[in-house]
Design a protein around this motif. Structure first.
Motif, PDB file in Angstrom:
ATOM      1  N   TYR A  91      19.597   4.031 -17.259  1.00  0.00           N
ATOM      2  CA  TYR A  91      18.387   4.162 -18.070  1.00  0.00           C
ATOM      3  C   TYR A  91      18.070   5.623 -18.376  1.00  0.00           C
ATOM      4  O   TYR A  91      17.620   5.951 -19.461  1.00  0.00           O
ATOM      5  CB  TYR A  91      17.187   3.522 -17.364  1.00  0.00           C
ATOM      6  CG  TYR A  91      16.995   2.067 -17.738  1.00  0.00           C
ATOM      7  CD1 TYR A  91      16.923   1.683 -19.072  1.00  0.00           C
ATOM      8  CD2 TYR A  91      16.870   1.094 -16.765  1.00  0.00           C
ATOM      9  CE1 TYR A  91      16.746   0.369 -19.418  1.00  0.00           C
ATOM     10  CE2 TYR A  91      16.688  -0.236 -17.099  1.00  0.00           C
ATOM     11  CZ  TYR A  91      16.618  -0.597 -18.435  1.00  0.00           C
ATOM     12  OH  TYR A  91      16.440  -1.902 -18.777  1.00  0.00           O
ATOM     13  N   LEU A  93      20.083   7.905 -18.823  1.00  0.00           N
ATOM     14  CA  LEU A  93      21.012   8.396 -19.831  1.00  0.00           C
ATOM     15  C   LEU A  93      20.701   7.845 -21.219  1.00  0.00           C
ATOM     16  O   LEU A  93      21.255   8.304 -22.197  1.00  0.00           O
ATOM     17  CB  LEU A  93      22.442   8.023 -19.429  1.00  0.00           C
ATOM     18  CG  LEU A  93      23.008   8.852 -18.291  1.00  0.00           C
ATOM     19  CD1 LEU A  93      24.267   8.218 -17.753  1.00  0.00           C
ATOM     20  CD2 LEU A  93      23.280  10.266 -18.747  1.00  0.00           C
ATOM     21  N   CYS A  94      19.834   6.840 -21.281  1.00  0.00           N
ATOM     22  CA  CYS A  94      19.444   6.289 -22.585  1.00  0.00           C
ATOM     23  C   CYS A  94      18.250   7.019 -23.165  1.00  0.00           C
ATOM     24  O   CYS A  94      17.663   6.557 -24.125  1.00  0.00           O
ATOM     25  CB  CYS A  94      19.071   4.821 -22.458  1.00  0.00           C
ATOM     26  SG  CYS A  94      20.414   3.779 -22.017  1.00  0.00           S
ATOM     27  N   PRO A  96      16.317  10.312 -24.920  1.00  0.00           N
ATOM     28  CA  PRO A  96      16.674  11.467 -25.737  1.00  0.00           C
ATOM     29  C   PRO A  96      16.175  12.767 -25.140  1.00  0.00           C
ATOM     30  O   PRO A  96      15.452  13.512 -25.782  1.00  0.00           O
ATOM     31  CB  PRO A  96      15.986  11.166 -27.075  1.00  0.00           C
ATOM     32  CG  PRO A  96      14.803  10.346 -26.701  1.00  0.00           C
ATOM     33  CD  PRO A  96      15.201   9.559 -25.499  1.00  0.00           C
ATOM     34  N   ARG A 259      30.883  12.785 -17.047  1.00  0.00           N
ATOM     35  CA  ARG A 259      32.130  12.344 -17.624  1.00  0.00           C
ATOM     36  C   ARG A 259      32.796  11.311 -16.714  1.00  0.00           C
ATOM     37  O   ARG A 259      33.545  10.470 -17.163  1.00  0.00           O
ATOM     38  CB  ARG A 259      33.045  13.551 -17.835  1.00  0.00           C
ATOM     39  CG  ARG A 259      33.783  13.469 -19.145  1.00  0.00           C
ATOM     40  CD  ARG A 259      34.586  14.719 -19.415  1.00  0.00           C
ATOM     41  NE  ARG A 259      33.775  15.907 -19.561  1.00  0.00           N
ATOM     42  CZ  ARG A 259      34.220  17.143 -19.285  1.00  0.00           C
ATOM     43  NH1 ARG A 259      35.427  17.326 -18.829  1.00  0.00           N
ATOM     44  NH2 ARG A 259      33.432  18.175 -19.467  1.00  0.00           N
ATOM     45  N   VAL A 261      31.019   9.343 -14.654  1.00  0.00           N
ATOM     46  CA  VAL A 261      29.990   8.455 -14.132  1.00  0.00           C
ATOM     47  C   VAL A 261      30.474   7.007 -14.169  1.00  0.00           C
ATOM     48  O   VAL A 261      31.145   6.554 -15.086  1.00  0.00           O
ATOM     49  CB  VAL A 261      28.673   8.599 -14.924  1.00  0.00           C
ATOM     50  CG1 VAL A 261      28.821   8.098 -16.325  1.00  0.00           C
ATOM     51  CG2 VAL A 261      27.549   7.865 -14.236  1.00  0.00           C
TER      52      VAL A 261
ATOM     53  N   LYS B  68      27.495  -0.208 -22.457  1.00  0.00           N
ATOM     54  CA  LYS B  68      27.249   1.128 -21.910  1.00  0.00           C
ATOM     55  C   LYS B  68      27.958   2.202 -22.718  1.00  0.00           C
ATOM     56  O   LYS B  68      27.464   3.319 -22.856  1.00  0.00           O
ATOM     57  CB  LYS B  68      27.646   1.187 -20.446  1.00  0.00           C
ATOM     58  CG  LYS B  68      26.548   0.613 -19.568  1.00  0.00           C
ATOM     59  CD  LYS B  68      27.000   0.355 -18.168  1.00  0.00           C
ATOM     60  CE  LYS B  68      25.994  -0.554 -17.486  1.00  0.00           C
ATOM     61  NZ  LYS B  68      26.625  -1.371 -16.460  1.00  0.00           N
ATOM     62  N   SER B  71      25.948   2.709 -25.795  1.00  0.00           N
ATOM     63  CA  SER B  71      24.693   3.440 -25.554  1.00  0.00           C
ATOM     64  C   SER B  71      24.938   4.898 -25.198  1.00  0.00           C
ATOM     65  O   SER B  71      24.002   5.622 -24.922  1.00  0.00           O
ATOM     66  CB  SER B  71      23.889   2.812 -24.416  1.00  0.00           C
ATOM     67  OG  SER B  71      24.111   1.455 -24.303  1.00  0.00           O
ATOM     68  N   ILE B  73      26.380   5.991 -22.486  1.00  0.00           N
ATOM     69  CA  ILE B  73      26.307   6.225 -21.042  1.00  0.00           C
ATOM     70  C   ILE B  73      27.693   6.471 -20.468  1.00  0.00           C
ATOM     71  O   ILE B  73      27.887   7.363 -19.654  1.00  0.00           O
ATOM     72  CB  ILE B  73      25.667   5.013 -20.347  1.00  0.00           C
ATOM     73  CG1 ILE B  73      24.242   4.826 -20.848  1.00  0.00           C
ATOM     74  CG2 ILE B  73      25.705   5.177 -18.853  1.00  0.00           C
ATOM     75  CD1 ILE B  73      23.635   3.514 -20.417  1.00  0.00           C
ATOM     76  N   LEU B  74      28.640   5.658 -20.882  1.00  0.00           N
ATOM     77  CA  LEU B  74      29.999   5.797 -20.366  1.00  0.00           C
ATOM     78  C   LEU B  74      30.901   6.390 -21.435  1.00  0.00           C
ATOM     79  O   LEU B  74      30.677   6.210 -22.625  1.00  0.00           O
ATOM     80  CB  LEU B  74      30.558   4.434 -19.954  1.00  0.00           C
ATOM     81  CG  LEU B  74      29.945   3.720 -18.766  1.00  0.00           C
ATOM     82  CD1 LEU B  74      30.710   2.441 -18.496  1.00  0.00           C
ATOM     83  CD2 LEU B  74      29.954   4.598 -17.540  1.00  0.00           C
ATOM     84  N   LEU B  75      31.908   7.061 -20.969  1.00  0.00           N
ATOM     85  CA  LEU B  75      32.912   7.632 -21.837  1.00  0.00           C
ATOM     86  C   LEU B  75      34.125   6.708 -21.842  1.00  0.00           C
ATOM     87  O   LEU B  75      34.637   6.378 -20.787  1.00  0.00           O
ATOM     88  CB  LEU B  75      33.331   8.966 -21.209  1.00  0.00           C
ATOM     89  CG  LEU B  75      33.480  10.155 -22.110  1.00  0.00           C
ATOM     90  CD1 LEU B  75      32.110  10.587 -22.573  1.00  0.00           C
ATOM     91  CD2 LEU B  75      34.141  11.277 -21.351  1.00  0.00           C
ATOM     92  N   VAL B  96      20.537   8.150 -28.911  1.00  0.00           N
ATOM     93  CA  VAL B  96      19.674   7.248 -28.144  1.00  0.00           C
ATOM     94  C   VAL B  96      18.243   7.193 -28.679  1.00  0.00           C
ATOM     95  O   VAL B  96      17.495   6.276 -28.359  1.00  0.00           O
ATOM     96  CB  VAL B  96      19.633   7.589 -26.631  1.00  0.00           C
ATOM     97  CG1 VAL B  96      20.985   7.366 -26.014  1.00  0.00           C
ATOM     98  CG2 VAL B  96      19.149   8.996 -26.407  1.00  0.00           C
ATOM     99  N   VAL B 101      17.300  -0.187 -25.153  1.00  0.00           N
ATOM    100  CA  VAL B 101      18.211  -0.884 -24.255  1.00  0.00           C
ATOM    101  C   VAL B 101      17.420  -1.585 -23.158  1.00  0.00           C
ATOM    102  O   VAL B 101      16.485  -1.014 -22.603  1.00  0.00           O
ATOM    103  CB  VAL B 101      19.195   0.104 -23.589  1.00  0.00           C
ATOM    104  CG1 VAL B 101      20.231  -0.650 -22.781  1.00  0.00           C
ATOM    105  CG2 VAL B 101      19.885   0.968 -24.624  1.00  0.00           C
ATOM    106  N   VAL B 102      17.794  -2.816 -22.866  1.00  0.00           N
ATOM    107  CA  VAL B 102      17.232  -3.494 -21.690  1.00  0.00           C
ATOM    108  C   VAL B 102      18.386  -4.010 -20.848  1.00  0.00           C
ATOM    109  O   VAL B 102      19.211  -4.781 -21.331  1.00  0.00           O
ATOM    110  CB  VAL B 102      16.329  -4.679 -22.101  1.00  0.00           C
ATOM    111  CG1 VAL B 102      15.887  -5.448 -20.866  1.00  0.00           C
ATOM    112  CG2 VAL B 102      15.118  -4.194 -22.874  1.00  0.00           C
ATOM    113  N   PHE B 103      18.484  -3.533 -19.627  1.00  0.00           N
ATOM    114  CA  PHE B 103      19.443  -4.085 -18.685  1.00  0.00           C
ATOM    115  C   PHE B 103      18.661  -5.059 -17.806  1.00  0.00           C
ATOM    116  O   PHE B 103      17.821  -4.634 -17.013  1.00  0.00           O
ATOM    117  CB  PHE B 103      20.055  -2.995 -17.808  1.00  0.00           C
ATOM    118  CG  PHE B 103      20.844  -1.974 -18.585  1.00  0.00           C
ATOM    119  CD1 PHE B 103      22.044  -2.306 -19.187  1.00  0.00           C
ATOM    120  CD2 PHE B 103      20.380  -0.678 -18.719  1.00  0.00           C
ATOM    121  CE1 PHE B 103      22.765  -1.367 -19.900  1.00  0.00           C
ATOM    122  CE2 PHE B 103      21.098   0.267 -19.433  1.00  0.00           C
ATOM    123  CZ  PHE B 103      22.287  -0.078 -20.024  1.00  0.00           C
TER     124      PHE B 103
END
Lengths: 266, 331
Positions: A91, A93-94, A96, A259, A261, B68, B71, B73-75, B96, B101-103
């Motif tokens: 969250y 990371l989402c 801005p 990178r 994560v 992810k 969004s 978050i992940l590469l 973003v 986003v809702v997890f």
């Protein structure tokens, strides 16, 4: 900027909820303060040699340490560590915003809020209530100003360290190790255990280079008058350089950490 | 260009593993063993603005990993992906800003503080003007019925109440795209219907693009115009629910209520060209293939021997279609 301010406010709100913890903390800190003052008095009575720190300065130094105890970066931000451990960092990371900045703001609140809450009563007691031989003495106006500046420097430095500990979680998953290691390092090298001016000369040279003296020792020495207010710029520069190094290093590590994560728990 | 373009996305995770027992644990100190898990193995798809797409697949198929990556978050390890023309992990912050986003299994609200405090923090994080924030909040409070909830600490909310607040938190900044990762997990029927209704309305009225991952196929049936099925890191099937149904199960189901009790074998033996899949009470469920036998022929066979009191013909339930699909695709 507003986001960071808001984050600080949130944390203050949260931390101010724990009044009982603050009261208990104050009692503990006073107890430890008395204990340390008495031990120092015993040491000073046992020697006739002049010490680099006069007894009343050393006593003041102890009280400053007790009052500002919660500002030291004992551990990482437990909340951020938990975010990384259970994957809720997703969250963060989402949003801005710059993550380092956001966590730095959290750290500022984490260190500042409980310090304000606990420093005021300890200062009041040590300055105005305790008998002469146990008391903290009010510095000159210059000393007070130098102490204030160095305290701000200490706070900024401490938060950079806190963030570094948070970021290490990307590699270690559990913050336990670092959270147990750091108190030992901090207690010795910041001057919490024994005032740094009382260390032998060879150790002084090392302690001076390390970043930890800037956390507690530097402001305390300005308050008790062991350092002249005019010297404050040298020490502020030292704190500032270390802060910059730790922030730049922390940002670099965070980029690398992100990178790799892995969002824990699916 | 489509609003979301995903091309040949790859992601591999390294998973440490060891067998049970103390000896194995000590061995693990010296020598770590890893297995590589290919979460995504060349996933490609496109999504147009305003679509409401269901993203299905068994646990561990790579659904959340895709979300992810989308969004930021992940590469990913390989492949390309553009969301509104941006590469998510390269322009994370501007990306973003237009994303909600809702997890379902996580919370973005501050556990110990009243809901409104979390909302105000989000207002500042997304730099919303006081006016925009007020309108958005008023609207969400109204449609999600959050009236009495805003002043309550999050930890004291029920799961259904919290999920409504989570949705509101994800939408305060009016994102153009919304990713929902199992938003109805663990909710009771009433909350589920409410969340579902809200998502549908948001998509219809605001034109928000929604990607929904879920195991609740009623969600999919009620909401999604298009479905993608992922398994073993690959998109295995794509299309409307109807198309998927037709591809997987050409069968239809005939449910008849008979007059009187009969042994299952007798009922099954009476009918040729259809399969008795369930027989309970006086209800018999037959699966049949419409291109081989018509329902009228079936009924004729049945009524020759039994009194038929009631008849219902429908598609087999989606659960069965999907589990059959997973079975056929071996995922």
């Amino acid at each position: 900027m507003k986001a960071y301010r808001s984050m600080v406010k949130m944390r203050l709100l949260l931390l101010l909820q724990y009044r009982a913890a603050a009261l208990a903390g104050i009692a503990t800190q006073l107890m430890w303060g008395f204990l340390k003052v008495m031990v120092l008095q015993a040491f000073y009575l046992a020697t006739n040699e002049p010490q680099p720190l006069a007894l009343e300065q050393a006593v003041g130094y102890v009280w400053l340490g007790q009052a500002m105890l919660r500002m030291l970066p004992w551990d990482g931000d437990l909340e951020v560590q938990e975010l990384i451990r259970n994957g809720n960092v997703a969250y963060e990371l989402c949003r801005p915003v710059d993550l380092y900045g956001l966590w730095y703001a959290r750290a500022l609140a984490l260190r500042a809020a409980p310090t304000i809450l606990r420093a005021v009563p300890v200062f009041a007691l040590a300055l105005y209530v305790l008998p002469e031989s146990y008391a903290l003495r009010m510095p000159s106006a210059g000393g007070l100003l130098a102490w204030l500046l160095a305290t701000v420097g200490a706070l900024l430095l401490g938060c950079a360290m806190t963030n570094l500990m948070n970021i290490s979680m990307f590699w270690t998953i559990s913050g336990e190790g670092i959270n147990r290691l750091m108190p030992a390092v901090i207690v010795v090298f910041s001057g919490m255990l024994v005032p740094l001016p009382l260390f032998p000369d060879w150790a002084q040279r090392v302690l001076e280079i390390l970043p930890f003296a800037g956390l507690m020792d530097t402001p305390a020495r300005f308050f008790v008058g062991q350092l002249a207010p005019s010297e404050v710029w040298v020490f502020l520069t030292r704190q500032f350089v270390w802060t910059v190094v730790l922030v730049v290093g922390g940002r670099w590590l965070l980029r690398r950490g992100l990178r790799r994560v892995v969002v824990q728990g699916g | 260009m489509a609003q979301i373009v995903v091309h040949n996305l790859q992601k591999t995770f390294k998973v440490a593993r060891r067998q049970a027992g103390l000896w194995q644990a000590m061995r693990g100190l010296v020598k770590r063993e890893y297995t590589l898990v290919r979460a995504l193995d060349g996933v490609s798809f496109e999504i147009q603005e305003g679509e409401l797409v269901g993203y299905l697949g068994p646990n561990g198929a790579g659904k959340s990993t895709t979300i992810k990556i989308l969004s930021g978050i992940l590469l990913p390890d390989g492949g390309d992906c553009w969301v509104m023309g941006r590469i998510p992990w390269q322009e994370r912050i501007s990306h973003v800003r237009e994303l909600g986003v809702v997890f379902g299994q996580r919370s973005q609200l501050w556990w110990d503080l009243p809901v409104i405090d979390s909302f105000e923090l989000l207002r500042d994080i997304y730099q919303l003007s006081p006016g925009d924030y007020r309108t958005a909040l008023a609207e969400l409070v109204d449609t999600l019925e959050l009236g009495g909830l805003l002043d309550i600490p999050v930890r004291q909310l029920s799961l259904g109440q919290r999920m409504r607040c989570e949705l509101a938190a994800a939408l305060l900044h009016r994102p153009r795209i919304l990713f929902l990762d199992e938003p109805t997990i663990g909710l009771d029927a009433v909350s589920k219907l409410m969340v579902r209704g809200f998502i549908g309305r948001l998509n219809r009225e605001k034109g928000t693009t929604v990607i929904l991952t879920t195991h609740d196929l009623d969600d999919v049936e009620a909401l999604c115009s298009r479905v993608m099925v992922i398994g073993k890191g690959k998109i295995l099937m794509e299309g409307s629910l109807k198309e998927i149904r037709r591809q997987v199960a050409h069968e239809r189901r005939l449910i008849v209520e008979l007059d009187g009790d009969h042994p299952a074998e007798v009922v099954a033996g009476q009918v040729l060209g259809a399969q008795l899949v369930r027989w309970e009470g006086r209800q018999a469920h037959f699966n049949f293939q419409p291109d081989r036998i018509t329902p009228v022929e079936l009924l004729t066979q049945l009524s020759a021997r039994f009194q038929v009191r009631d008849v219902l013909i429908k598609d087999p339930p989606l659960e069965e279609v999907i589990s059959q699909l997973y079975g056929e695709l071996r995922i």
